[in-house]
Design a protein around this motif. Structure first.
Motif, PDB file in Angstrom:
ATOM      1  N   ARG A 194      -2.810   3.747  -3.353  1.00 12.46           N
ATOM      2  CA  ARG A 194      -2.920   2.691  -4.351  1.00 12.46           C
ATOM      3  C   ARG A 194      -2.323   1.424  -3.775  1.00 12.46           C
ATOM      4  O   ARG A 194      -1.471   1.459  -2.897  1.00 12.46           O
ATOM      5  N   ASN A 195      -2.814   0.331  -4.280  1.00  5.92           N
ATOM      6  CA  ASN A 195      -2.348  -0.984  -3.880  1.00  5.92           C
ATOM      7  C   ASN A 195      -1.655  -1.645  -5.041  1.00  5.92           C
ATOM      8  O   ASN A 195      -1.966  -1.377  -6.200  1.00  5.92           O
TER       9      ASN A 195
ATOM     10  N   ALA B  68      -4.212  -1.571  -7.878  1.00  3.72           N
ATOM     11  CA  ALA B  68      -5.569  -1.115  -7.578  1.00  3.72           C
ATOM     12  C   ALA B  68      -5.479   0.347  -7.168  1.00  3.72           C
ATOM     13  O   ALA B  68      -5.366   0.671  -5.989  1.00  3.72           O
TER      14      ALA B  68
ATOM     15  N   VAL C 270       0.892  -1.157   0.000  1.00  3.99           N
ATOM     16  CA  VAL C 270       0.000   0.000   0.000  1.00  3.99           C
ATOM     17  C   VAL C 270       0.928   1.203   0.000  1.00  3.99           C
ATOM     18  O   VAL C 270       1.862   1.277   0.794  1.00  3.99           O
TER      19      VAL C 270
ATOM     20  N   TYR D  22       1.318   5.658  -1.404  1.00  2.00           N
ATOM     21  CA  TYR D  22       0.589   6.903  -1.646  1.00  2.00           C
ATOM     22  C   TYR D  22       1.341   7.761  -2.650  1.00  2.00           C
ATOM     23  O   TYR D  22       2.573   7.805  -2.652  1.00  2.00           O
TER      24      TYR D  22
ATOM     25  N   GLY E 152      -6.391   4.090  -6.135  1.00  2.00           N
ATOM     26  CA  GLY E 152      -7.482   4.670  -5.362  1.00  2.00           C
ATOM     27  C   GLY E 152      -7.947   3.805  -4.212  1.00  2.00           C
ATOM     28  O   GLY E 152      -8.961   4.101  -3.594  1.00  2.00           O
ATOM     29  N   GLN E 153      -7.222   2.726  -3.923  1.00  2.00           N
ATOM     30  CA  GLN E 153      -7.619   1.847  -2.829  1.00  2.00           C
ATOM     31  C   GLN E 153      -6.493   1.720  -1.816  1.00  2.00           C
ATOM     32  O   GLN E 153      -5.323   1.830  -2.143  1.00  2.00           O
ATOM     33  N   GLU E 154      -6.884   1.497  -0.588  1.00  2.00           N
ATOM     34  CA  GLU E 154      -5.947   1.319   0.511  1.00  2.00           C
ATOM     35  C   GLU E 154      -6.338   0.048   1.244  1.00  2.00           C
ATOM     36  O   GLU E 154      -7.035   0.083   2.252  1.00  2.00           O
ATOM     37  N   LEU E 155      -5.912  -1.079   0.694  1.00  2.00           N
ATOM     38  CA  LEU E 155      -6.305  -2.385   1.218  1.00  2.00           C
ATOM     39  C   LEU E 155      -5.103  -3.129   1.749  1.00  2.00           C
ATOM     40  O   LEU E 155      -4.092  -3.242   1.059  1.00  2.00           O
TER      41      LEU E 155
END
Length: 139
Positions: free
Chosen positions: A100-101, A126, A90, A92, A128-131
């Protein structure tokens, strides 16, 4: 390096050094993990980065496009002079802070001195995602 009882530990140390260089944002430390003539493939297409200077330049550019990276690595699978390891991160965007991932797999071939001679990186992103990895995946 050949498959011995110690090989997974040696590969795990190499992965830990890669992770430490990434966390420290140190492209030279990462490049030092590779042989002088190593090939570094990012994905299946395009020319590899060849040699330590090219690996350092690649990581310099990569690190300029991310901040506050968090990463996880799985246990390596080792056979002979080759290894594979899954990873997840993860990070930024330094300009916007957008998360982003990325998750993928590294395949590596090692020289007798323990440096990486051939590196192939396959990953999916991915934006826009923070997984974080799902429970039981790389933990």
């Amino acid at each position: 390096m050949t498959l011995t009882q110690e090989a997974p530990v040696t590969v795990a140390r190499w992965i830990a050094a890669l992770e430490a260089g990434w966390r420290a944002r140190d492209p030279e430390a990462i490049a030092a993990l590779f042989t002088a003539d190593a090939t570094y493939h990012q994905g299946p297409y395009g020319a590899p980065h060849t040699g330590r200077a090219a690996v350092a330049a690649h990581w310099r550019h990569t690190l300029s496009r991310q901040k506050d990276a968090r990463m996880w690595f799985g246990d390596p699978i080792v056979s002979g002079d080759r290894a594979a390891v899954e990873w997840w991160c993860v990070l930024y965007d330094p300009a916007t802070g957008a998360p982003r991932n990325a998750a993928g797999c590294l395949t590596l071939r090692f020289a007798p001195d323990g440096r990486c001679a051939s590196f192939h990186e396959y990953w999916h992103g991915a934006p826009g995602q923070e997984l974080e990895p799902a429970e039981g995946w790389l933990r």
